[in-house]
Design a protein around this motif. Sequence first.
Motif, PDB file in Angstrom:
ATOM      1  N   ASP A 115       1.250 -17.931  32.097  1.00  0.00           N
ATOM      2  CA  ASP A 115      -0.123 -17.856  31.596  1.00  0.00           C
ATOM      3  C   ASP A 115      -0.655 -19.262  31.303  1.00  0.00           C
ATOM      4  O   ASP A 115       0.062 -20.098  30.756  1.00  0.00           O
ATOM      5  CB  ASP A 115      -0.159 -17.008  30.321  1.00  0.00           C
ATOM      6  CG  ASP A 115      -1.577 -16.778  29.855  1.00  0.00           C
ATOM      7  OD1 ASP A 115      -2.359 -16.214  30.623  1.00  0.00           O
ATOM      8  OD2 ASP A 115      -1.907 -17.199  28.719  1.00  0.00           O
ATOM      9  N   ARG A 117      -3.977 -19.556  29.963  1.00  0.00           N
ATOM     10  CA  ARG A 117      -5.132 -19.259  29.097  1.00  0.00           C
ATOM     11  C   ARG A 117      -6.459 -19.175  29.851  1.00  0.00           C
ATOM     12  O   ARG A 117      -6.579 -19.633  30.969  1.00  0.00           O
ATOM     13  CB  ARG A 117      -5.235 -20.285  27.963  1.00  0.00           C
ATOM     14  CG  ARG A 117      -4.235 -19.937  26.842  1.00  0.00           C
ATOM     15  CD  ARG A 117      -4.320 -20.937  25.723  1.00  0.00           C
ATOM     16  NE  ARG A 117      -3.181 -21.830  25.784  1.00  0.00           N
ATOM     17  CZ  ARG A 117      -3.030 -22.907  25.022  1.00  0.00           C
ATOM     18  NH1 ARG A 117      -3.957 -23.237  24.165  1.00  0.00           N
ATOM     19  NH2 ARG A 117      -1.961 -23.646  25.120  1.00  0.00           N
ATOM     20  N   GLU A 166       7.949 -14.574  32.289  1.00  0.00           N
ATOM     21  CA  GLU A 166       7.821 -13.982  30.953  1.00  0.00           C
ATOM     22  C   GLU A 166       6.386 -13.556  30.655  1.00  0.00           C
ATOM     23  O   GLU A 166       6.157 -12.669  29.836  1.00  0.00           O
ATOM     24  CB  GLU A 166       8.284 -14.993  29.891  1.00  0.00           C
ATOM     25  CG  GLU A 166       9.788 -15.234  29.886  1.00  0.00           C
ATOM     26  CD  GLU A 166      10.564 -13.999  29.474  1.00  0.00           C
ATOM     27  OE1 GLU A 166      10.098 -13.284  28.564  1.00  0.00           O
ATOM     28  OE2 GLU A 166      11.618 -13.726  30.074  1.00  0.00           O
ATOM     29  N   ASP A 167       5.412 -14.207  31.271  1.00  0.00           N
ATOM     30  CA  ASP A 167       4.014 -13.907  30.942  1.00  0.00           C
ATOM     31  C   ASP A 167       3.411 -12.816  31.816  1.00  0.00           C
ATOM     32  O   ASP A 167       2.254 -12.438  31.617  1.00  0.00           O
ATOM     33  CB  ASP A 167       3.158 -15.181  31.084  1.00  0.00           C
ATOM     34  CG  ASP A 167       3.589 -16.269  30.121  1.00  0.00           C
ATOM     35  OD1 ASP A 167       4.214 -15.936  29.085  1.00  0.00           O
ATOM     36  OD2 ASP A 167       3.301 -17.456  30.389  1.00  0.00           O
ATOM     37  N   ARG A 169       3.870  -9.762  31.805  1.00  0.00           N
ATOM     38  CA  ARG A 169       3.469  -8.574  31.030  1.00  0.00           C
ATOM     39  C   ARG A 169       2.054  -8.702  30.461  1.00  0.00           C
ATOM     40  O   ARG A 169       1.375  -7.705  30.260  1.00  0.00           O
ATOM     41  CB  ARG A 169       4.483  -8.265  29.933  1.00  0.00           C
ATOM     42  CG  ARG A 169       4.656  -9.348  28.914  1.00  0.00           C
ATOM     43  CD  ARG A 169       5.928  -9.153  28.076  1.00  0.00           C
ATOM     44  NE  ARG A 169       6.453 -10.442  27.681  1.00  0.00           N
ATOM     45  CZ  ARG A 169       5.980 -11.132  26.657  1.00  0.00           C
ATOM     46  NH1 ARG A 169       5.023 -10.656  25.898  1.00  0.00           N
ATOM     47  NH2 ARG A 169       6.478 -12.328  26.373  1.00  0.00           N
ATOM     48  N   LEU A 170       1.592  -9.932  30.230  1.00  0.00           N
ATOM     49  CA  LEU A 170       0.227 -10.127  29.719  1.00  0.00           C
ATOM     50  C   LEU A 170      -0.806  -9.697  30.754  1.00  0.00           C
ATOM     51  O   LEU A 170      -1.937  -9.370  30.404  1.00  0.00           O
ATOM     52  CB  LEU A 170      -0.015 -11.609  29.375  1.00  0.00           C
ATOM     53  CG  LEU A 170       0.907 -12.274  28.364  1.00  0.00           C
ATOM     54  CD1 LEU A 170       0.581 -13.772  28.250  1.00  0.00           C
ATOM     55  CD2 LEU A 170       0.769 -11.611  27.001  1.00  0.00           C
ATOM     56  N   HIS A 171      -0.436  -9.739  32.029  1.00  0.00           N
ATOM     57  CA  HIS A 171      -1.416  -9.525  33.104  1.00  0.00           C
ATOM     58  C   HIS A 171      -1.068  -8.328  33.978  1.00  0.00           C
ATOM     59  O   HIS A 171      -1.710  -8.105  34.993  1.00  0.00           O
ATOM     60  CB  HIS A 171      -1.491 -10.790  33.981  1.00  0.00           C
ATOM     61  CG  HIS A 171      -1.875 -12.015  33.219  1.00  0.00           C
ATOM     62  ND1 HIS A 171      -3.131 -12.209  32.717  1.00  0.00           N
ATOM     63  CD2 HIS A 171      -1.147 -13.101  32.849  1.00  0.00           C
ATOM     64  CE1 HIS A 171      -3.168 -13.380  32.081  1.00  0.00           C
ATOM     65  NE2 HIS A 171      -1.983 -13.927  32.143  1.00  0.00           N
ATOM     66  N   ARG A 172      -0.053  -7.577  33.581  1.00  0.00           N
ATOM     67  CA  ARG A 172       0.458  -6.509  34.444  1.00  0.00           C
ATOM     68  C   ARG A 172      -0.634  -5.514  34.839  1.00  0.00           C
ATOM     69  O   ARG A 172      -0.738  -5.116  36.005  1.00  0.00           O
ATOM     70  CB  ARG A 172       1.600  -5.793  33.722  1.00  0.00           C
ATOM     71  CG  ARG A 172       2.282  -4.785  34.605  1.00  0.00           C
ATOM     72  CD  ARG A 172       3.592  -4.315  34.013  1.00  0.00           C
ATOM     73  NE  ARG A 172       4.124  -3.234  34.851  1.00  0.00           N
ATOM     74  CZ  ARG A 172       5.413  -2.998  35.005  1.00  0.00           C
ATOM     75  NH1 ARG A 172       6.304  -3.754  34.394  1.00  0.00           N
ATOM     76  NH2 ARG A 172       5.816  -2.005  35.774  1.00  0.00           N
TER      77      ARG A 172
END
Lengths: 240, 358
Positions: A115, A117, A166-167, A169-172
């Motif tokens: 990510d 931002r 790892e990131d 999941r923020l955008h799945r």
Amino acid sequence: MRVLAIDTSNLVLSVAVVEEGRVLAEVTTNQQKNHSVRLMDCVSRLLDETDTRPEQLSGIGVAKGPGSYTGVRIGVATAKSIAWALNLPVVGVSSLQAVAQNALGFPGLIVPLFDARRGQVYSGAYRTAGMEAVSVQLAERIILLSDWLPLLREQAAGEPILFLGEDVRLHRETIAAVLGDQARFAPASHNHPRAAHIGLLALGEIENAGSAHDLVPEYLQLAEAEAKWLAQNQEGSQKE
Amino acid sequence: MNRREPSRYEERVRQAYQAHKESGEPTYILGIETSCDETSAAVVQDGRVVLSNVIASQADIHKRFGGVVPEVASRRHVENITLTIEEALTRAGRTLDDIHAIAVTYGPGLVGALLVGVAAAKAVSFARGIPLIGVHHIAGHIYANRLVEEMRFPLVALVVSGGHTELVLMKAHGEYEILGETRDDAAGEAYDKVARALKLPYPGGPHIDRLAREGEPRVPLPRAWLEPDSYDFSFSGLKSAVLNTLHNASQRGETIDPADLAASFQDSVTEVLVEKTIRAAREYGARQVLLAGGVAANRGLRERLQQRCEAEGVALVIPPLSLCTDNAAMIAAAGYIHYQKGQFAGLDLNGVPGLPLS
Ligand SMILES: [Zn+2]
């Protein structure tokens, strides 16, 4: 040839000692971000455990970014300073490629992402090339996820696209909404970078390694102040 | 992880220190300083003799932004760090084999900038099995004086720069007592802000100092003495008073001679700095007054302090400008005191932006 490898470019801290065809030791944590406090103790412990004196090393590998600016700097400053002090070659490896290595063998597009931002991600696209390393299909970049997904669909030409990191999941949900079944998501154990990958990649590149002085982070973007200054001054010169 | 026996690194460091102490040979310390916008490395012998002091300044880069941009500074530090260290060794005619300890600034300062120097120092210390010493930046500024003249205790040190304004009492080597510090802006910061109001370029200190010589201090400005017994400083009220004076004049369609305003501002700042320093020197029977930090370059301040110290009969030491601004020789000099006492840092040394002195 024995190589020390380091990745502190994101939340994960990973350190490994590798030789040709063998990983001697690897420590990876995904808990705390105080890399500055923990990195050198971890290196010291791992070298002791593998019975390696610093002078016995043949080279250093380090994740050179993209990622957290501070995290990347800690890794790079440490790696280049150890290398300089021992007159060793040091190889900077893309932090994205390090994660992509987790999916070696996947038949389709391999897309690690961090990510960045404001809807942006650091990402690149890779494919399996033999069983040594992934090869770059779309160069790493910082890009709006909404612009990146159509590019990936085009590049994949109907093949599955595996997202790692790892990131993710923020955008799945966004990814699934755009790519549907074509999008695949790796199990959690494939999401974090492993210094062992970096060490082995570095081993392969050691002959081509430059001077420790020349190793610099790959941020993929200018510092905000520099970007603003450039924008203002280009505007100014265009008006004239 | 559970507590373990000493690491090989710790053993190596202990043995190296022991062997060097027994040899009685001179001590060469490699200093590293990256707390703000200068990447600096130096080699200093026995805490007194500068063999090299390399400063890779970023001033030109930050000028365009009108101040130091932390992210930009941190990026330059990573690019320059090993080159700067190598240059320091080369100019000193030494190699890492000759170095007995590495001293690094670990605070206060910009955290991202500090971390680069700390990471590099720990890496070199580990790679070569050389002791690591964490140094407080202000202690470094004070010890710049020892590169000029031996310290005599008790002493009072006035440290003024863009980042700090501190009055420190020292009764012995390595012992610091903060008598006073700024409650708002650092003196150098006030200079920069007033310079901006007078449309002078960044950094403003030298320009105000120069302009002040052409004017007379006839603009009435306040002196922030604070409580009668306080050694603290405050410059934000003075800064506001300057801005108000300019504003009110322009409202009335009057002009104020910028030289007079610069002279008046400088007069107010230096009077408070100098009088508090002299009062402290008197109260603690100081045998020496030290002036340190980048603002020590200010002629108005130097001259005033010189006059008052002479009148008081107390010795004044001001290092040359190259040792007043941020540099690694002062860090190595301060680190030497720790070396003598065997006070070493572990590999978990961190950058501490708000590190307290002592
Ligand atoms: Zn300073």
